[in-house]
Design an enzyme around this catalytic site. Structure first.
Site, PDB file in Angstrom:
ATOM      1  CG  ASP A   1      30.871   2.983   9.276  1.00 24.79           C
ATOM      2  OD1 ASP A   1      29.950   3.750   9.633  1.00 24.79           O
ATOM      3  OD2 ASP A   1      32.023   3.021   9.759  1.00 24.79           O
TER       4      ASP A   1
ATOM      5  CG  ASP B   1      28.437   8.551   7.871  1.00 29.64           C
ATOM      6  OD1 ASP B   1      27.619   7.821   8.486  1.00 29.64           O
ATOM      7  OD2 ASP B   1      29.308   9.238   8.450  1.00 29.64           O
TER       8      ASP B   1
ATOM      9  CE1 TYR C   1      34.924  -0.928   9.823  1.00 29.53           C
ATOM     10  CE2 TYR C   1      32.900  -0.257  10.894  1.00 29.53           C
ATOM     11  CZ  TYR C   1      33.885  -0.042   9.946  1.00 29.53           C
ATOM     12  OH  TYR C   1      33.815   1.061   9.139  1.00 29.53           O
TER      13      TYR C   1
ATOM     14  CG  ASP D   1      35.794   1.604  -6.828  1.00 27.46           C
ATOM     15  OD1 ASP D   1      34.925   0.716  -7.021  1.00 27.46           O
ATOM     16  OD2 ASP D   1      36.922   1.552  -7.349  1.00 27.46           O
TER      17      ASP D   1
ATOM     18  CE  LYS E   1      38.351  -1.938  -5.207  1.00 25.54           C
ATOM     19  NZ  LYS E   1      38.139  -0.899  -6.242  1.00 25.54           N
TER      20      LYS E   1
END
Ligand code: IPM
Ligand code: MG
Length: 366
Positions: free
Chosen positions: A251, A255, A146, A227, A195
């Site tokens: 992020d 959620d 970001y 994942d 990852k």
């Protein structure tokens, strides 16, 4: 005591939910003998409309001179709002990213907790929920994808877009330490999410987390691929205590974690730097589709105000009083629309209320 609170109401449901959190803070002030002085700060779409910029230098200064900042939400409908016709660095979200960076708010704490009273709003099966879950997502907030260089350029007759993902050892180490510190105050387990089977930044993340872990022999830690973590959050959310992860993974996973608790309208968050200062905001967005209707859930913002009392002002009893009042209001059967049970028979046993009524009911229970 006197506290200076910067207030960013923002866009969409932001003004409605922040108004309720201020109502609760004022009631806490009256009860415990504190006063909160509010300074309104413009950020996001409302700031674009007023000044042409999503965050002005003046707004950054106002935030810097506050003891802490309470925020609602920013942004609008990304397909229809004129704000999204502007260049990327002039859009509402750019204001929030700039504020996080300017104030060095690298540690984002997002607690996801299943209220017993809200079990029926949880989309998971009873045997998965068990006796509930309680996790803290620690999201790195000022690095990674970001904040990397980005560009969209024409190359060989077609557009090519690039975003870069960079992490330094220092950035990883400071968030990892925070994650382990917080785990020490909880159930002493850290799941570091990366990852590392693909990304260099994740391999460095893993290396540094292992170094930091050596200083916390009491904390059990593990690495999990992002994942797999997305899957484990719905398969067995009870396994998690602290989830430590980089900006974008945090992020997305936060959620997901919030929905597992029943609603994003319940999830608070704190963004901290190395000082007592913090920016406190609900994890959810500005929900432009329901803005202005008086139906948004103010609880995440009210719980964010409680986090502000605890982390920035060291007012633990006051924070606990808010958290207990929220539990009580749920136990008494009051629900905003987002946490109403799906089944008709269960709906009959609870009362649906709007944003302001929910704020009043919480104040009554402080
Ligand atoms: C959040 C939001 C922001 C983010 C957006 C609005 C830039 O989704 O706080 O999670 O991605 O950090
Ligand atoms: Mg988000």
């Amino acid at each position: 005591m006197n506290f200076n609170v910067g207030v960013i109401k923002g866009d969409g449901i932001g003004p409605e939910i922040v108004t309720e959190a201020m109502k609760v803070l004022d009631a806490i002030g009256a009860k415990f003998g504190h006063s909160f002085n509010y300074t309104q700060i413009l950020m996001g779409g409302c700031s674009i409309d007023a000044t042409g910029e999503p965050l002005t230098d003046e707004a950054i200064q106002a935030a810097l001179s506050s003891d802490a900042v309470l925020m609602g939400s920013i942004g609008g409908n990304t397909s229809t709002s004129p704000w999204y016709k502007l260049p990327a660095d002039k859009r509402p979200e750019a204001g929030l990213l700039k504020l996080r960076k300017s104030l060095n708010l690298f540690a984002n704490l997002r607690p996801a907790y299943l209220y017993n009273e809200l079990k029926e709003a949880c989309p998971l099966r009873d045997d998965i929920i068990g006796d509930g879950f309680d996790m803290m997502i620690m999201r790195e907030l000022t690095g990674g994808l970001y904040f990397g260089e980005r560009s969209t350029k024409e190359e060989d007759g077609q557009l090519v877009a690039r975003d870069s993902l960079t992490y330094s050892e220092t950035e990883i180490r400071r968030i990892a330490k925070r994650g382990f510190d917080i785990a020490m105050k909880r159930r002493k387990k850290v799941t570091s999410v990366d990852k590392a089977n693909v990304l260099d930044s994740s391999r460095l993340w893993r290396k540094i987390v292992e170094e930091v872990a050596k200083d916390y022999p009491e904390v059990e830690y593990e690495h999990m691929l992002v994942d797999n973590c997305a899957m484990q959050l719905v398969k067995n959310p009870r396994q998690f205590d602290v989830i430590l992860t980089e900006n974008m993974f945090g992020d997305i996973l936060s959620d997901e974690a919030s929905m597992v608790t029943g609603s994003i309208g319940m999830l608070s968050s704190a963004s901290l730097n190395d000082t007592k200062f913090g920016l406190y905001e609900p994890s959810g967005g500005s929900a432009p589709d329901i803005a202005g209707q008086g139906i948004a859930n103010p609880i995440a913002t009210i719980l964010s105000a409680a986090m502000m009392l605890r982390y920035s002002f060291d007012l633990d009893a006051e924070a606990s009083s808010i958290e207990a009042a929220v539990k009580k209001v749920l136990a008494d059967g009051y629900r905003t629309i987002d946490i109403m049970p799906q089944e008709a028979d269960k709906r009959a046993s609870v009362t649906q209320v709007g944003t302001a009524a929910m704020g009043d009911l919480i104040v009554e229970r402080l």
